[in-house]
Design an enzyme around this catalytic site. Structure first.
Site, short mmCIF file in Angstrom:
data_model
loop_
_atom_site.label_atom_id
_atom_site.label_comp_id
_atom_site.label_asym_id
_atom_site.label_seq_id
_atom_site.Cartn_x
_atom_site.Cartn_y
_atom_site.Cartn_z
N GLU A 47 41.82 -18.90 45.66
CA GLU A 47 41.60 -18.70 47.10
C GLU A 47 42.80 -19.18 47.91
OE1 GLU A 47 37.86 -20.15 48.62
OE2 GLU A 47 38.41 -19.65 50.69
N SER B 228 28.96 -21.20 50.57
CA SER B 228 29.23 -20.71 51.93
C SER B 228 27.92 -20.44 52.66
CB SER B 228 30.09 -19.44 51.88
OG SER B 228 29.53 -18.49 51.00
O1 KIV Z 1 31.06 -20.25 48.63
C1 KIV Z 1 31.64 -19.17 48.57
O2 KIV Z 1 31.22 -18.16 49.13
C2 KIV Z 1 32.88 -19.13 47.81
C3 KIV Z 1 33.75 -17.92 47.99
C4 KIV Z 1 34.50 -18.06 49.26
C5 KIV Z 1 34.65 -17.69 46.83
O3 KIV Z 1 33.20 -20.04 47.11
#
Ligand code: KIV
Length: 258
Positions: free
Chosen positions: A176, A44
């Site tokens: 998720e 992310s």
């Molecule tokens: O990349 C990320 O932050 C994630 C979370 C949303 C679990 O995979």
């Protein structure tokens, strides 16, 4: 010494909720470390830090750079390295990249997205001494293929995926974007901890992206995000004050000068 290990994290299942948050740099990792069980260097960061529209263009080098920073800020935290899109398309590539993550960072485990179709790749990693966290349900790396971020409702597939990943040796699972009742059933169906994001309360722990929960990301607020701080508002206020002080020559004061 690390404060958590895969053994201590697994021992929490059914007893004590596991707390996970993302971090991408040393400053925030140090702030978060005393309060959480796991720090996820999530891909992310490609959206939050690099400003890209999705996670797909994150690279191994980028993930390693940020994980090194998080390790420097939180050397005693359990750190989870998110394998970026394209870095685990087959067994050999996955193992090569997971070893690279282990050798170049202090990551304790890697995370990769995918269900039963990824089980043989995950088994190859676990058989080679890599601790793996699975990620099923809504998988952000599939956003283009899936035509958007969609809540997952296929209960049987989620149960099958969770079982296949448990058999492949994951130490934990992230679940998720799943309806709460289905998430509860998936959690009860496996012996490994299931950490939810948008999966209701009947799971073994929760993970949130730091900039969502501290209110720095305000473009939109997913239903599952609780904002614990109005970070963006507070920062704007502070910056407004600073700019005004500079322009009116109220900063710096004599005390702030040499
Ligand atoms: O990349 C990320 O932050 C994630 C979370 C949303 C679990 O995979």
């Amino acid at each position: 010494m690390k404060q958590q290990t895969i053994t201590s994290i697994q021992a929490k299942k059914g007893k004590e909720p596991i707390v996970m948050i993302t971090a991408y740099d040393a400053l925030f990792a140090k702030l978060f470390a005393p309060h959480v069980d796991i720090i996820l260097v999530g891909d992310s960061l490609n959206m939050v830090f690099a400003g890209r529209p999705d996670t797909l263009s994150a690279s191994m080098d980028q993930m390693i750079y940020h994980t090194q920073a998080v390790c420097a800020g939180a050397p005693h935290s359990f750190i989870l390295f998110d394998m970026p899109y394209g870095s685990y398309v087959d067994k050999e590539k996955a193992l090569k990249n997971a070893i690279k993550a282990y050798k170049q960072t202090c990551a304790d485990a890697v995370k990769l997205e995918g269900g039963a179709e990824k089980a043989s790749i995950i088994a190859h990693l676990t058989q080679n001494g890599i601790a793996v966290c699975g990620h099923i349900g809504l998988m952000p790396q599939h956003v283009r293929g899936a035509g958007g971020y969609k809540v997952v409702k296929d209960k049987q597939k989620l149960l099958d995926d969770a079982k296949a990943l448990e058999d492949a040796g994951v130490f934990a699972l992230i679940l998720e974007g799943v309806k709460a009742d289905i998430a509860a059933d998936v959690t009860a169906s496996v012996d490994v901890p299931v950490i939810g994001i948008g999966a209701g309360k009947d799971v073994d722990g929760q993970v949130l992206v730091w900039s969502d929960m501290l209110g720095f990301f305000t473009d939109f607020q997913p239903k599952f995000v609780r904002r614990y701080l109005n970070g963006a508002d507070l920062a704007q206020e502070a910056l407004k004050q600073y700019a005004q002080d500079v322009r009116t020559k109220r900063f710096p004061s004599e005390d702030e000068s040499y």
